[in-house]
Design a protein around this motif. Sequence first.
Motif, PDB file in Angstrom:
ATOM      1  N   MET A 123      93.723  59.966  40.963  1.00 20.49           N
ATOM      2  CA  MET A 123      94.191  60.712  39.811  1.00 20.49           C
ATOM      3  C   MET A 123      95.664  61.014  39.955  1.00 20.49           C
ATOM      4  O   MET A 123      96.169  61.100  41.060  1.00 20.49           O
ATOM      5  CB  MET A 123      93.409  62.016  39.706  1.00 20.49           C
ATOM      6  CG  MET A 123      92.092  61.831  39.010  1.00 20.49           C
ATOM      7  SD  MET A 123      91.237  63.371  38.855  1.00 20.49           S
ATOM      8  CE  MET A 123      89.779  62.965  39.776  1.00 20.49           C
ATOM      9  N   ASP A 124      96.290  61.190  38.832  1.00 20.67           N
ATOM     10  CA  ASP A 124      97.715  61.498  38.842  1.00 20.67           C
ATOM     11  C   ASP A 124      97.944  62.870  39.449  1.00 20.67           C
ATOM     12  O   ASP A 124      97.065  63.723  39.461  1.00 20.67           O
ATOM     13  CB  ASP A 124      98.281  61.469  37.425  1.00 20.67           C
ATOM     14  CG  ASP A 124      98.149  60.101  36.779  1.00 20.67           C
ATOM     15  OD1 ASP A 124      98.163  60.046  35.556  1.00 20.67           O
ATOM     16  OD2 ASP A 124      98.035  59.106  37.515  1.00 20.67           O
ATOM     17  N   ASP A 147      90.201  57.260  34.410  1.00 21.90           N
ATOM     18  CA  ASP A 147      90.855  56.492  35.462  1.00 21.90           C
ATOM     19  C   ASP A 147      90.592  57.121  36.828  1.00 21.90           C
ATOM     20  O   ASP A 147      90.735  58.339  37.007  1.00 21.90           O
ATOM     21  CB  ASP A 147      92.365  56.436  35.187  1.00 21.90           C
ATOM     22  CG  ASP A 147      93.081  55.477  36.112  1.00 21.90           C
ATOM     23  OD1 ASP A 147      92.480  54.456  36.506  1.00 21.90           O
ATOM     24  OD2 ASP A 147      94.259  55.748  36.431  1.00 21.90           O
ATOM     25  N   LYS A 148      90.198  56.288  37.779  1.00 23.77           N
ATOM     26  CA  LYS A 148      89.963  56.674  39.174  1.00 23.77           C
ATOM     27  C   LYS A 148      88.791  57.630  39.354  1.00 23.77           C
ATOM     28  O   LYS A 148      88.679  58.289  40.389  1.00 23.77           O
ATOM     29  CB  LYS A 148      91.239  57.231  39.810  1.00 23.77           C
ATOM     30  CG  LYS A 148      92.368  56.213  39.834  1.00 23.77           C
ATOM     31  CD  LYS A 148      93.612  56.743  40.488  1.00 23.77           C
ATOM     32  CE  LYS A 148      94.689  55.685  40.409  1.00 23.77           C
ATOM     33  NZ  LYS A 148      96.017  56.197  40.545  1.00 23.77           N
ATOM     34  N   ASP A 196      85.179  56.886  39.590  1.00 27.88           N
ATOM     35  CA  ASP A 196      84.303  55.723  39.614  1.00 27.88           C
ATOM     36  C   ASP A 196      82.934  55.972  40.228  1.00 27.88           C
ATOM     37  O   ASP A 196      82.178  55.026  40.431  1.00 27.88           O
ATOM     38  CB  ASP A 196      85.002  54.571  40.360  1.00 27.88           C
ATOM     39  CG  ASP A 196      86.226  54.075  39.609  1.00 27.88           C
ATOM     40  OD1 ASP A 196      86.158  53.990  38.368  1.00 27.88           O
ATOM     41  OD2 ASP A 196      87.254  53.803  40.253  1.00 27.88           O
TER      42      ASP A 196
END
Length: 182
Positions: free
Chosen positions: A1-2, A72-73, A75
């Motif tokens: 993650m950002d 995103d990321k 999973d």
Amino acid sequence: MDSSTPVKKPLIVGQISGVFGVHGWVKIFSHTEPRENILKYNPWLVKQKGNWKSISLLKGRKQGKTIVAHLDKVDDRELAHSMIGCDIAIDESQLKKLDDNDFYWRELQGLTVINTQGVELGKVTSMMATGANDVVVVNLPAEMVADKKEHEILIPYLLDSVIKEVNLEEGLMKVDWDEDFD
């Protein structure tokens, strides 16, 4: 993650409410109308451990009566489970520019409401969708509450006929509404 993202005032649009499947998908409780509009915003700001993080939305869809999304990321089910209860927000710049005389409900909250005779009726505290038309909920000023049973009034949000003017710069909403009408 950002990494953590500095956010001035995020606009909360939903919350992660559960997990969906084993590949990291999450269930979303959306505050947008219609609910699936939350999927139009990308990236999302997700509040984890007190910090807002920018996370890209990879996929999303309506699934029965709920919304599901793959971030995103994220999973696996365990990571998705750790996100349950996290608020989802967007940056104000992601909002669609509205036409003149169209407003987001949040813009109307806090406006001082005056009628066409110049009498202050109170402040807008919220809006309600009723099906026929939206309704402005106005919290009466203290001097008016003493004379009435209720501490708020409901005014139909009917542009031109009831809502005469909305001036965000001055913080005013002018209405054609009698101060004694309950």
